[in-house]
Design an enzyme around this catalytic site. Structure first.
Site: not given
Ligand code: NAP
Ligand code: G4F
Length: 328
Positions: A127, A129, A153
């Protein structure tokens, strides 16, 4: 027929990746966690539920024996480790579970792979992050940017990233990291900021909600579409040599600009509705993300969605959901 195993298949990316691989002719295996409300948890898999090449079973990254058994029985060609506690602010509330799943969980899958299908190609969901407060002088983050994570995270994901590189070098496993910047879609969890804003703005437009409470509106994120990003995951696992790749759009917007765009599309002014609630602030914030994805673009990867077309799709999704609710 190639076999793929996806952890986190019930999540946003896992469900799109499963669809993409099934379309490519893969046999797809995945694990979901046991949950008291299975209908809700499995809804993202509804479009492919009846596909005979999809096999979903219960599993948890923290249950090593289950992961071992699946990899022993399936012997996949490709493994995608997408399971994680993926919410950054919530990682402050459940740091130990976050580390257990996002760090130790990666080792659990790598060990199971090493013992049962050592030639499988492994993709780790790393990520942006992980970069935390680091930005290169030109305003971008890239593969070479220093990692200074600013959340439990982010710290846990840095461990996952490093152990993948370690297993690649030590055991010659084809293990790669995709360093993905934020990516969204109608399937995004609605406690992430894009979907939270779109859902609330549509409800406000339809008279179903008055206000929207947010945290920090001055953070910048590089937002792409999950459908584009799962194609990058597959592409990474097709490379002859394992490596690490940044996946991003190269365009950044603040949370405030994103709110402005969404409310404007609905002929509303966000300033009339958005208020700050401190409970959504983070103990330490990541202020700025903008990714340089030159390296993966050289392999032919590109985005089909723009920030605007993605947000428009999410707006349409919620209008459809809430209009149907009103009409019932
Ligand atoms: P997501 O919708 O939260 O999907 C993550 C999945 O992992 C959920 O289905 C969750 O199941 C499952 N999970 C959580 N804990 C687990 C465990 N202990 N064992 C097995 N499964 C588990 O996230 P996503 O947006 O698809 O992201 C996919 C991956 O990419 C994650 O690893 C995330 O950290 C990474 N990532 C995401 C982004 C982004 O912007 N979306 C960016 C960079 C990296 P439950 O519903 O049961 O919790
Ligand atoms: O949508 P967010 O919660 O995403 P964040 O923290 O960037 O993390 C996501 O992206 C990562 C990749 O860089 C992934 F690895 C991670 O798994 C996840 O998918 O927040 C985005 C921004 C942050 O700066 C947060 O402080 O939005 C700001 N924010 C402001 N108000 C909020 C809120 N975020 C959330 N979730 N909820 C709010 O009310």
């Amino acid at each position: 027929m190639k076999k793929a195993f996806i952890t986190g298949i019930g999540g946003q990316d896992g469900s799109y990746l499963a669809e993409y691989l099934l379309d490519l002719g893969y046999e797809v295996y995945g694990i979901i966690r046991r949950n008291s409300t299975p209908e809700h948890q499995q809804s993202r898999l509804d479009p492919i539920r009846n596909n005979k090449n999809l096999h979903v079973s219960y599993g948890d990254l923290n249950d090593t024996s289950g992961i071992e058994r699946i990899l022993r029985e399936v012997k996949p060609d490709e493994v995608y480790n997408l399971a994680a506690q993926s919410h950054v602010r919530i990682s402050y509330e459940i740091p130990q579970f976050t580390v257990q799943t996002n760090s130790v969980g990666v080792v659990n899958v790598l060990e199971a792979l090493r013992n049962n299908c050592p030639n499988a190609k492994f993709y780790q969901a790393s990520s942006s992050e992980m970069f935390g407060s680091s930005v290169d002088e030109d305003g971008f983050q890239r593969e070479s940017t220093k990692m200074t994570p600013v959340s439990p995270y982010g710290c846990a994901k840095v461990f996952g990233y490093n152990i993948v590189r370690n297993y690649r070098n030590a055991y010659k496993i084809h293990a790669s990291n995709g360093i993905l910047f934020n990516h969204e879609s109608p399937r995004r969890g609605s406690n992430f900021v894009t979907n939270k804003v779109v859902k609330a703005a549509v409800k406000i437009k339809l008279g179903l909600q008055d206000k929207l409470e947010l945290g920090n509106m001055d953070a910048y994120r590089d937002w792409g579409h999950s459908k584009d990003y799962v194609k990058a995951m597959h592409l990474i696992n097709q490379q002859p040599k394992p490596d690490d790749w940044v996946v991003s759009t190269g365009v950044t917007h603040s949370v405030r600009e994103m709110c402005d765009y969404v409310f404007s599309q609905l002929d509303l002014n966000y300033k009339d509705y958005v208020i700050q609630n401190k409970k959504f602030l983070r103990p330490e914030e990541l202020p700025y993300l903008k990714g340089d994805s030159t390296k993966i673009r050289k392999l032919g990867w590109e985005c089909e969605y723009t920030f605007e077309s993605m947000m428009d799709e999410m707006i349409e999704h919620w209008i459809h959901i809430f209009k149907n609710t009103i009409n019932k």
